[in-house]
Design a protein around this motif. Structure first.
Motif, PDB file in Angstrom:
ATOM      1  N   GLU A 164     -20.424  25.983 -21.639  1.00  0.00           N
ATOM      2  CA  GLU A 164     -20.436  24.527 -21.563  1.00  0.00           C
ATOM      3  C   GLU A 164     -21.798  24.008 -21.122  1.00  0.00           C
ATOM      4  N   MET A 165     -22.446  24.714 -20.219  1.00  0.00           N
ATOM      5  CA  MET A 165     -23.784  24.298 -19.798  1.00  0.00           C
ATOM      6  C   MET A 165     -24.774  24.440 -20.942  1.00  0.00           C
ATOM      7  N   VAL A 166     -24.704  25.548 -21.670  1.00  0.00           N
ATOM      8  CA  VAL A 166     -25.579  25.752 -22.825  1.00  0.00           C
ATOM      9  C   VAL A 166     -25.302  24.691 -23.888  1.00  0.00           C
ATOM     10  N   SER A 167     -24.026  24.408 -24.147  1.00  0.00           N
ATOM     11  CA  SER A 167     -23.657  23.421 -25.153  1.00  0.00           C
ATOM     12  C   SER A 167     -24.124  22.024 -24.771  1.00  0.00           C
ATOM     13  N   ALA A 168     -23.973  21.687 -23.493  1.00  0.00           N
ATOM     14  CA  ALA A 168     -24.392  20.362 -23.039  1.00  0.00           C
ATOM     15  C   ALA A 168     -25.889  20.175 -23.245  1.00  0.00           C
ATOM     16  N   LEU A 169     -26.669  21.213 -22.952  1.00  0.00           N
ATOM     17  CA  LEU A 169     -28.117  21.139 -23.136  1.00  0.00           C
ATOM     18  C   LEU A 169     -28.461  21.018 -24.614  1.00  0.00           C
ATOM     19  N   TRP A 170     -27.834  21.830 -25.451  1.00  0.00           N
ATOM     20  CA  TRP A 170     -28.170  21.866 -26.876  1.00  0.00           C
ATOM     21  C   TRP A 170     -27.749  20.579 -27.585  1.00  0.00           C
ATOM     22  N   THR A 171     -26.530  20.156 -27.397  1.00  0.00           N
ATOM     23  CA  THR A 171     -26.016  18.996 -28.129  1.00  0.00           C
ATOM     24  C   THR A 171     -26.566  17.683 -27.579  1.00  0.00           C
ATOM     25  N   GLY A 172     -27.102  17.695 -26.378  1.00  0.00           N
ATOM     26  CA  GLY A 172     -27.617  16.464 -25.793  1.00  0.00           C
ATOM     27  C   GLY A 172     -28.983  16.055 -26.287  1.00  0.00           C
ATOM     28  N   GLN A 173     -29.653  16.911 -27.062  1.00  0.00           N
ATOM     29  CA  GLN A 173     -30.987  16.571 -27.574  1.00  0.00           C
ATOM     30  C   GLN A 173     -30.826  15.672 -28.791  1.00  0.00           C
ATOM     31  N   THR A 174     -31.030  14.392 -28.594  1.00  0.00           N
ATOM     32  CA  THR A 174     -30.723  13.405 -29.628  1.00  0.00           C
ATOM     33  C   THR A 174     -31.838  13.198 -30.652  1.00  0.00           C
ATOM     34  N   ASP A 175     -33.001  13.807 -30.441  1.00  0.00           N
ATOM     35  CA  ASP A 175     -34.083  13.639 -31.419  1.00  0.00           C
ATOM     36  C   ASP A 175     -34.403  14.940 -32.135  1.00  0.00           C
ATOM     37  N   ARG A 176     -33.440  15.856 -32.168  1.00  0.00           N
ATOM     38  CA  ARG A 176     -33.646  17.131 -32.864  1.00  0.00           C
ATOM     39  C   ARG A 176     -33.281  16.970 -34.333  1.00  0.00           C
ATOM     40  N   HIS A 177     -34.119  17.496 -35.216  1.00  0.00           N
ATOM     41  CA  HIS A 177     -33.837  17.458 -36.647  1.00  0.00           C
ATOM     42  C   HIS A 177     -32.544  18.213 -36.920  1.00  0.00           C
ATOM     43  N   GLY A 178     -31.655  17.570 -37.635  1.00  0.00           N
ATOM     44  CA  GLY A 178     -30.409  18.209 -38.007  1.00  0.00           C
ATOM     45  C   GLY A 178     -29.280  17.951 -37.030  1.00  0.00           C
ATOM     46  N   SER A 179     -29.541  17.201 -35.937  1.00  0.00           N
ATOM     47  CA  SER A 179     -28.478  16.899 -35.001  1.00  0.00           C
ATOM     48  C   SER A 179     -27.563  15.840 -35.594  1.00  0.00           C
ATOM     49  N   ASP A 180     -26.338  15.765 -35.095  1.00  0.00           N
ATOM     50  CA  ASP A 180     -25.386  14.782 -35.590  1.00  0.00           C
ATOM     51  C   ASP A 180     -25.830  13.379 -35.182  1.00  0.00           C
ATOM     52  N   GLY A 181     -25.695  12.429 -36.085  1.00  0.00           N
ATOM     53  CA  GLY A 181     -26.026  11.057 -35.767  1.00  0.00           C
ATOM     54  C   GLY A 181     -27.509  10.772 -35.911  1.00  0.00           C
ATOM     55  N   PRO A 182     -27.915   9.518 -35.630  1.00  0.00           N
ATOM     56  CA  PRO A 182     -29.325   9.130 -35.770  1.00  0.00           C
ATOM     57  C   PRO A 182     -30.205   9.828 -34.743  1.00  0.00           C
ATOM     58  N   LEU A 183     -31.493   9.987 -35.078  1.00  0.00           N
ATOM     59  CA  LEU A 183     -32.439  10.592 -34.160  1.00  0.00           C
ATOM     60  C   LEU A 183     -32.885   9.539 -33.148  1.00  0.00           C
ATOM     61  N   VAL A 184     -32.596   9.789 -31.897  1.00  0.00           N
ATOM     62  CA  VAL A 184     -32.910   8.841 -30.829  1.00  0.00           C
ATOM     63  C   VAL A 184     -33.700   9.576 -29.752  1.00  0.00           C
ATOM     64  N   THR A 185     -34.836   9.023 -29.344  1.00  0.00           N
ATOM     65  CA  THR A 185     -35.654   9.650 -28.316  1.00  0.00           C
ATOM     66  C   THR A 185     -34.879   9.738 -27.007  1.00  0.00           C
ATOM     67  N   PRO A 186     -34.847  10.899 -26.362  1.00  0.00           N
ATOM     68  CA  PRO A 186     -34.137  11.019 -25.085  1.00  0.00           C
ATOM     69  C   PRO A 186     -34.713  10.071 -24.038  1.00  0.00           C
ATOM     70  N   THR A 187     -33.857   9.595 -23.165  1.00  0.00           N
ATOM     71  CA  THR A 187     -34.319   8.777 -22.057  1.00  0.00           C
ATOM     72  C   THR A 187     -34.906   9.670 -20.973  1.00  0.00           C
ATOM     73  N   GLN A 188     -35.601   9.055 -20.037  1.00  0.00           N
ATOM     74  CA  GLN A 188     -36.146   9.810 -18.920  1.00  0.00           C
ATOM     75  C   GLN A 188     -35.025  10.497 -18.135  1.00  0.00           C
ATOM     76  N   GLU A 189     -33.940   9.797 -17.918  1.00  0.00           N
ATOM     77  CA  GLU A 189     -32.814  10.378 -17.182  1.00  0.00           C
ATOM     78  C   GLU A 189     -32.223  11.574 -17.924  1.00  0.00           C
ATOM     79  N   GLN A 190     -32.108  11.473 -19.244  1.00  0.00           N
ATOM     80  CA  GLN A 190     -31.590  12.593 -20.028  1.00  0.00           C
ATOM     81  C   GLN A 190     -32.519  13.797 -19.956  1.00  0.00           C
ATOM     82  N   ALA A 191     -33.827  13.549 -20.010  1.00  0.00           N
ATOM     83  CA  ALA A 191     -34.795  14.643 -19.926  1.00  0.00           C
ATOM     84  C   ALA A 191     -34.707  15.340 -18.575  1.00  0.00           C
ATOM     85  N   GLU A 192     -34.608  14.556 -17.515  1.00  0.00           N
ATOM     86  CA  GLU A 192     -34.511  15.154 -16.181  1.00  0.00           C
ATOM     87  C   GLU A 192     -33.228  15.962 -16.039  1.00  0.00           C
TER      88      GLU A 192
END
Length: 213
Positions: A164-192
């Protein structure tokens, strides 16, 4: 401001600086402090001064290079530094992620991407040593199929916590090519948050704490 200082020397300081410009200047001075003897005297004094003044910044020295970083709770800092210093190449990548997240000019997208790369670097030799293109996403399946887990007194459900920790890290990257949904730059809080997930994961994979039954 740092460029003005480089061009004009101390004359560049004969202006009224706002708080952000002061921080940029201090970061510049710390990074350009090439004299080892001066560094040993200047950097600790500056760090003590910022701490005593209650500033949100501190001097962080990572793998021989110094720069200003935003403060985090001391216990978190100690744990993170131990992983960054002890995890070989994965620690080096994690260092880059930390600087991108907590440095003077934060780059959330870079920080998040490097956090994932740090975990991939630590996990790949253990989880997918024969897969030259193993990503964290691919390794999630291996962790599930081989029932990787953590050495807890009460073992979690077939490695659920680790996955679950690995999945949360992987799926939470919103600006990765091929991720589900639109590409959105991570927020500072998400990066931290990504950094704080990556620190224990890098440690567990590098130390062998994460393992198959």
């Amino acid at each position: 401001m740092s460029q003005q200082f480089e061009w004009n020397g101390v004359d560049a300081l004969k202006v009224n600086l706002d708080d952000d410009q002061v921080i940029v200047l201090l970061d510049y001075l710390v990074k350009r402090c090439d004299d080892d003897n001066f560094s040993r005297k200047f950097i600790p004094v500056l760090d003590d001064y910022m701490r005593d003044c209650g500033m949100a910044w501190k001097v962080g020295t990572r793998r021989g290079f110094a720069g200003l970083e935003r403060r985090v709770p001391e216990g978190v800092q100690i744990a993170a530094e131990a992983v960054m210093n002890d995890s070989d190449h994965a620690g080096e990548v994690l260092t880059g992620a930390w600087r991108a997240a907590f440095g003077v000019s934060p780059d959330p997208s870079k920080a998040y991407g490097l956090a994932i790369k740090a975990v991939e670097t630590a996990a790949k030799p253990q989880v997918s040593p024969k897969d030259d293109v193993a990503t964290l996403g691919k390794m999630r399946g291996v962790l599930r199929d081989q029932k990787w887990g953590l050495p807890l007194a009460q073992q979690d459900d077939e490695g659920l916590i680790l996955r679950e920790m690995v999945s949360a890290l992987w799926t939470g990257q919103t600006d990765r090519h091929g991720s589900d949904g639109p590409l959105v730059t991570p927020t500072q809080e998400q990066a931290e948050t990504a950094i704080m997930l990556a620190v224990p994961l890098v440690h567990w994979f590098s130390s062998g704490a994460a393992s198959r039954p």
